[in-house]
Design a protein around this motif. Structure first.
Motif, PDB file in Angstrom:
ATOM      1  N   LEU A   1       0.804  -1.226   0.000  1.00 22.51           N
ATOM      2  CA  LEU A   1       0.000   0.000   0.000  1.00 22.51           C
ATOM      3  C   LEU A   1       0.836   1.276   0.000  1.00 22.51           C
ATOM      4  N   PRO A   2       1.966   1.346   0.737  1.00 20.40           N
ATOM      5  CA  PRO A   2       2.775   2.572   0.656  1.00 20.40           C
ATOM      6  C   PRO A   2       3.319   2.842  -0.747  1.00 20.40           C
ATOM      7  N   ILE A   3       3.573   1.808  -1.523  1.00 22.57           N
ATOM      8  CA  ILE A   3       4.065   2.006  -2.895  1.00 22.57           C
ATOM      9  C   ILE A   3       2.994   2.665  -3.752  1.00 22.57           C
ATOM     10  N   PHE A   4       1.746   2.187  -3.625  1.00 24.49           N
ATOM     11  CA  PHE A   4       0.652   2.800  -4.385  1.00 24.49           C
ATOM     12  C   PHE A   4       0.422   4.237  -3.945  1.00 24.49           C
ATOM     13  N   SER A   5       0.537   4.473  -2.656  1.00 26.26           N
ATOM     14  CA  SER A   5       0.372   5.827  -2.135  1.00 26.26           C
ATOM     15  C   SER A   5       1.472   6.753  -2.649  1.00 26.26           C
ATOM     16  N   ILE A   6       2.698   6.252  -2.721  1.00 21.66           N
ATOM     17  CA  ILE A   6       3.818   7.045  -3.230  1.00 21.66           C
ATOM     18  C   ILE A   6       3.586   7.424  -4.686  1.00 21.66           C
ATOM     19  N   VAL A   7       3.061   6.494  -5.471  1.00 20.34           N
ATOM     20  CA  VAL A   7       2.798   6.780  -6.888  1.00 20.34           C
ATOM     21  C   VAL A   7       1.809   7.927  -7.028  1.00 20.34           C
ATOM     22  N   PHE A   8       0.717   7.899  -6.269  1.00 23.42           N
ATOM     23  CA  PHE A   8      -0.274   8.966  -6.374  1.00 23.42           C
ATOM     24  C   PHE A   8       0.239  10.283  -5.798  1.00 23.42           C
ATOM     25  N   LEU A   9       1.090  10.212  -4.796  1.00 25.50           N
ATOM     26  CA  LEU A   9       1.673  11.447  -4.249  1.00 25.50           C
ATOM     27  C   LEU A   9       2.644  12.083  -5.235  1.00 25.50           C
ATOM     28  N   VAL A  10       3.389  11.275  -5.955  1.00 33.83           N
ATOM     29  CA  VAL A  10       4.295  11.813  -6.977  1.00 33.83           C
ATOM     30  C   VAL A  10       3.496  12.455  -8.109  1.00 33.83           C
ATOM     31  N   LEU A  11       2.408  11.812  -8.508  1.00 36.96           N
ATOM     32  CA  LEU A  11       1.554  12.401  -9.544  1.00 36.96           C
ATOM     33  C   LEU A  11       0.953  13.729  -9.074  1.00 36.96           C
ATOM     34  N   ALA A  12       0.553  13.790  -7.817  1.00 37.73           N
ATOM     35  CA  ALA A  12      -0.002  15.035  -7.271  1.00 37.73           C
ATOM     36  C   ALA A  12       1.061  16.125  -7.236  1.00 37.73           C
ATOM     37  N   ASN A  13       2.275  15.772  -6.840  1.00 39.22           N
ATOM     38  CA  ASN A  13       3.347  16.774  -6.801  1.00 39.22           C
ATOM     39  C   ASN A  13       3.706  17.272  -8.194  1.00 39.22           C
ATOM     40  N   LYS A  14       3.633  16.391  -9.189  1.00 38.08           N
ATOM     41  CA  LYS A  14       3.885  16.844 -10.563  1.00 38.08           C
ATOM     42  C   LYS A  14       2.816  17.828 -11.011  1.00 38.08           C
ATOM     43  N   ALA A  15       1.573  17.573 -10.649  1.00 40.75           N
ATOM     44  CA  ALA A  15       0.488  18.479 -11.021  1.00 40.75           C
ATOM     45  C   ALA A  15       0.599  19.811 -10.282  1.00 40.75           C
ATOM     46  N   ILE A  16       1.011  19.769  -9.017  1.00 39.18           N
ATOM     47  CA  ILE A  16       1.206  21.003  -8.249  1.00 39.18           C
ATOM     48  C   ILE A  16       2.336  21.813  -8.862  1.00 39.18           C
ATOM     49  N   LYS A  17       3.416  21.160  -9.226  1.00 36.05           N
ATOM     50  CA  LYS A  17       4.552  21.839  -9.856  1.00 36.05           C
ATOM     51  C   LYS A  17       4.138  22.454 -11.191  1.00 36.05           C
ATOM     52  N   LYS A  18       3.319  21.743 -11.940  1.00 35.21           N
ATOM     53  CA  LYS A  18       2.834  22.255 -13.223  1.00 35.21           C
ATOM     54  C   LYS A  18       1.989  23.506 -13.010  1.00 35.21           C
ATOM     55  N   ASP A  19       1.126  23.517 -12.006  1.00 38.83           N
ATOM     56  CA  ASP A  19       0.329  24.703 -11.697  1.00 38.83           C
ATOM     57  C   ASP A  19       1.215  25.875 -11.276  1.00 38.83           C
ATOM     58  N   GLU A  20       2.209  25.592 -10.465  1.00 34.36           N
ATOM     59  CA  GLU A  20       3.110  26.649 -10.000  1.00 34.36           C
ATOM     60  C   GLU A  20       3.885  27.248 -11.169  1.00 34.36           C
ATOM     61  N   ASP A  21       4.351  26.412 -12.075  1.00 31.51           N
ATOM     62  CA  ASP A  21       5.055  26.907 -13.257  1.00 31.51           C
ATOM     63  C   ASP A  21       4.143  27.742 -14.145  1.00 31.51           C
ATOM     64  N   LEU A  22       2.877  27.352 -14.256  1.00 30.60           N
ATOM     65  CA  LEU A  22       1.917  28.115 -15.041  1.00 30.60           C
ATOM     66  C   LEU A  22       1.683  29.496 -14.435  1.00 30.60           C
ATOM     67  N   VAL A  23       1.555  29.565 -13.124  1.00 30.81           N
ATOM     68  CA  VAL A  23       1.359  30.855 -12.462  1.00 30.81           C
ATOM     69  C   VAL A  23       2.597  31.729 -12.622  1.00 30.81           C
ATOM     70  N   LYS A  24       3.782  31.144 -12.512  1.00 27.55           N
ATOM     71  CA  LYS A  24       5.017  31.925 -12.686  1.00 27.55           C
ATOM     72  C   LYS A  24       5.149  32.450 -14.104  1.00 27.55           C
ATOM     73  N   SER A  25       4.743  31.664 -15.096  1.00 29.68           N
ATOM     74  CA  SER A  25       4.850  32.116 -16.473  1.00 29.68           C
ATOM     75  C   SER A  25       3.858  33.252 -16.770  1.00 29.68           C
ATOM     76  N   VAL A  26       2.698  33.215 -16.149  1.00 25.92           N
ATOM     77  CA  VAL A  26       1.737  34.285 -16.328  1.00 25.92           C
ATOM     78  C   VAL A  26       2.220  35.577 -15.649  1.00 25.92           C
ATOM     79  N   ASP A  27       2.870  35.412 -14.488  1.00 30.04           N
ATOM     80  CA  ASP A  27       3.411  36.587 -13.791  1.00 30.04           C
ATOM     81  C   ASP A  27       4.536  37.239 -14.564  1.00 30.04           C
ATOM     82  N   ARG A  28       5.279  36.470 -15.340  1.00 27.97           N
ATOM     83  CA  ARG A  28       6.359  37.051 -16.153  1.00 27.97           C
ATOM     84  C   ARG A  28       5.813  37.926 -17.257  1.00 27.97           C
ATOM     85  N   LEU A  29       4.634  37.579 -17.759  1.00 25.58           N
ATOM     86  CA  LEU A  29       4.064  38.324 -18.872  1.00 25.58           C
ATOM     87  C   LEU A  29       3.512  39.694 -18.450  1.00 25.58           C
TER      88      LEU A  29
END
Length: 136
Positions: free
Chosen positions: A107-135
């Motif tokens: 179960l911890p392995i499955f949980s780690i997989v979903f947490l990594v996917l969530a962190n990738k999505a959070i990072k993607k949102d943060e990068d999107l906000v930073k790119s909009v702020d640059r404009l």
């Protein structure tokens, strides 16, 4: 915002950590007794701590950096839990206590997989906000 994909991933990780630990056994003893996470306070505390971190991370959606940090802490906590499982399974000699390992150890392995996917999505949102702020 609660409608983001990382919320779904974090909710699934919380469900795995809090709900499925009561459904799937960790191992079976020689006496054919199923051992669940609720039987050992260490495992129960680590699983519920992981679920709590996921839920806190869901509701800290306004601060993406803290959400990302909480996700990383949760990944570390799941690696610690996985390490405890590996230590316990390797520390026992032969058929001393554990006769058959259950799916609950994975179960911890499955949980780690979903947490990594969530962190990738959070990072993607943060990068999107930073790119909009640059404009601006």
């Amino acid at each position: 915002m609660l409608q983001r994909i990382q919320t779904v991933y974090l909710f699934i990780a919380a469900g795995i950590s809090a709900g499925l630990t009561f459904v799937f056994n960790l191992w079976t003893t020689n006496d054919n007794v199923l051992v669940f996470a609720k039987d050992d306070m260490l495992f129960l505390g680590l699983f519920l701590g992981s679920a709590l971190l996921s839920l806190i991370s869901i509701f800290s959606f306004k601060n993406r950096k803290s959400q990302f940090i909480l996700g990383r802490l949760n990944i570390i906590l799941n690696f610690i839990l996985l390490g405890v499982f590996v230590y316990q399974s390797l520390n026992l000699s032969g058929e001393a206590k554990v006769s058959e390992k259950g799916i609950g150890i994975l179960l911890p392995i499955f949980s780690i997989v979903f947490l990594v996917l969530a962190n990738k999505a959070i990072k993607k949102d943060e990068d999107l906000v930073k790119s909009v702020d640059r404009l601006r």
